[in-house]
Scaffold this active site. Sequence first.
Site, mmCIF file in Angstrom:
data_model
loop_
_atom_site.group_PDB
_atom_site.id
_atom_site.type_symbol
_atom_site.label_atom_id
_atom_site.label_comp_id
_atom_site.label_asym_id
_atom_site.label_seq_id
_atom_site.Cartn_x
_atom_site.Cartn_y
_atom_site.Cartn_z
ATOM 1 N N HIS A 187 -6.619 -2.027 6.784
ATOM 2 C CA HIS A 187 -6.912 -0.969 5.929
ATOM 3 C C HIS A 187 -7.280 -1.169 4.351
ATOM 4 O O HIS A 187 -6.347 -1.697 3.772
ATOM 5 C CB HIS A 187 -5.258 -0.484 5.871
ATOM 6 N N HIS A 199 -10.625 1.263 1.643
ATOM 7 C CA HIS A 199 -11.331 2.050 1.654
ATOM 8 C C HIS A 199 -12.318 1.689 0.473
ATOM 9 O O HIS A 199 -13.115 1.833 -0.458
ATOM 10 C CB HIS A 199 -10.362 3.487 0.414
ATOM 11 N N GLN A 204 -8.516 12.736 2.822
ATOM 12 C CA GLN A 204 -8.567 12.591 1.215
ATOM 13 C C GLN A 204 -6.695 13.433 0.433
ATOM 14 O O GLN A 204 -5.883 13.766 -0.514
ATOM 15 C CB GLN A 204 -8.921 12.184 0.032
ATOM 16 N N HIS A 253 -2.897 8.135 7.016
ATOM 17 C CA HIS A 253 -1.456 7.365 5.930
ATOM 18 C C HIS A 253 -0.373 8.977 5.725
ATOM 19 O O HIS A 253 -0.344 9.654 5.528
ATOM 20 C CB HIS A 253 -2.882 8.466 4.402
ATOM 21 N N GLU A 312 3.103 8.329 2.098
ATOM 22 C CA GLU A 312 3.153 7.144 1.216
ATOM 23 C C GLU A 312 3.305 7.844 -0.830
ATOM 24 O O GLU A 312 3.161 8.377 -1.275
ATOM 25 C CB GLU A 312 1.183 6.530 0.925
ATOM 26 N N ASP A 319 -6.291 -2.673 1.331
ATOM 27 C CA ASP A 319 -5.918 -0.937 0.951
ATOM 28 C C ASP A 319 -7.695 -0.245 -0.222
ATOM 29 O O ASP A 319 -8.602 0.918 0.153
ATOM 30 C CB ASP A 319 -4.569 -0.081 0.247
ATOM 31 N N TRP A 324 -7.137 3.337 -7.851
ATOM 32 C CA TRP A 324 -5.767 3.471 -6.913
ATOM 33 C C TRP A 324 -5.311 1.329 -6.984
ATOM 34 O O TRP A 324 -4.178 1.879 -7.770
ATOM 35 C CB TRP A 324 -6.052 3.762 -5.210
HETATM 36 FE FE FE2 Z 1 -5.327 4.036 2.499
#
Ligand code: FE2
Length: 409
Positions: free
Chosen positions: A54, A56, A149, A207, A210, A306, A312
């Site tokens: 996982h 991005h 997203q 996702h 979260e 992630d 993030w």
């Molecule tokens: Fe993610």
Amino acid sequence: MLFKNARIENNTEDQDIRVEDGLIREIGNLPEHPGEEVVDLRHKLVLPPFIESHVHLDTCLTAGDPVWNMSGTLFEGIECWSKRKEKLSVEDITERVHKVVRMYAANGIQFIRTHVDVTDPSLMAMKTMIRLREELKDLMEIQIVAFPQEGILSYPNGKELLVEAVDMGADAVGAIPHFEFTREYSVESLDFALKLAADRNKLVDVHCDEIDDEASRGLETVAARALELGLFDKVTASHTTAMHSYNNAYVLRLMRLLKMSRINFVANPLVNTHLQGRIDTYPKRRGITRVKELLAEGINVSFGHDDIFDPWYPMGNGSLRDVVFLGLHVCQMMGYEEIMDSYKLISHNAAKTLHVTDHYGIEVNKPASFIAMDAENYYEALTRDSVVLSSYKDGKKIVENTPSKKTGA
Ligand code: FE2
């Protein structure tokens, strides 16, 4: 080609691996053939390659550009990314992805599942990532999730963009139920995404929940649809941090459905301990799903990074070691066997999540893809933060590193 003296997957005895035409042909105590090329692995730990289940890639290496995420929340991260998206170009994505894939490769990773933002009318990142998946395939097997997203129903033309991205060549369909405007949108978005995956014969990676809101219950819808549509282990629920806050009576009921659905889970310990619990005072929640309990029920869980240096998460170097290290702490999985076997969270378990078990693992007739670490077993590798000395993919060496001196060993 003969690889001698390998400590395969924490085995205490050495074994040899014979490789021909990029495949493993024999494993055991093997005599050398005349004229055969021999590589001495010097009793080092040999593992199947690590898998990033996982990340991005399209957002990696953008932290602070144009603004830093000051609150450290997921939602400010999405706002920061919304500003960075305005500056996206094919060259920008290509350069960053090349760089981060090489960082991963140097740390023994050979498979990456990346979520690519498709809430962009130009779908530039998706088009670029599809090209990069091909361009980088000798170094990395990349799997692409079409990831909405900013929502499927809560973003203009969200459904159309998701379908277009999937038909363009994504491997998996994504969703983000906790970000949709309403609970009804959340359920409808999951219905839409999972039906789309069933129609197009794609994998699913959501996702899912979260958020620290105990009322965020996208997971039950994901699992129910996975069961009803017969998708089963083609479906993955990523994050599921709300599960941390669910009451135990609800989790007891939910577990039955999760087991029946056979879905996979991905937890992201670094990023979620950083992002979650931000509006708690004290006690402050750890922000990670119930990994230990899921594993105890025989449910597949893998760990992912992630984000690497993006809105993030402001750190990361392409190694999954810290992901495992922190994950074991926050999930309270520090028993001897749990530590020794923890590489499975970024290898075998992740292979199930990615649905690549048909060509993964150190077994006869599988591709000769494996890594050697500067340790005798994974406990030592994890404790000492051991270097990946070499990484072989389909019989070819793609990475070589020198041992670290920092441990004084
Ligand atoms: Fe993610």
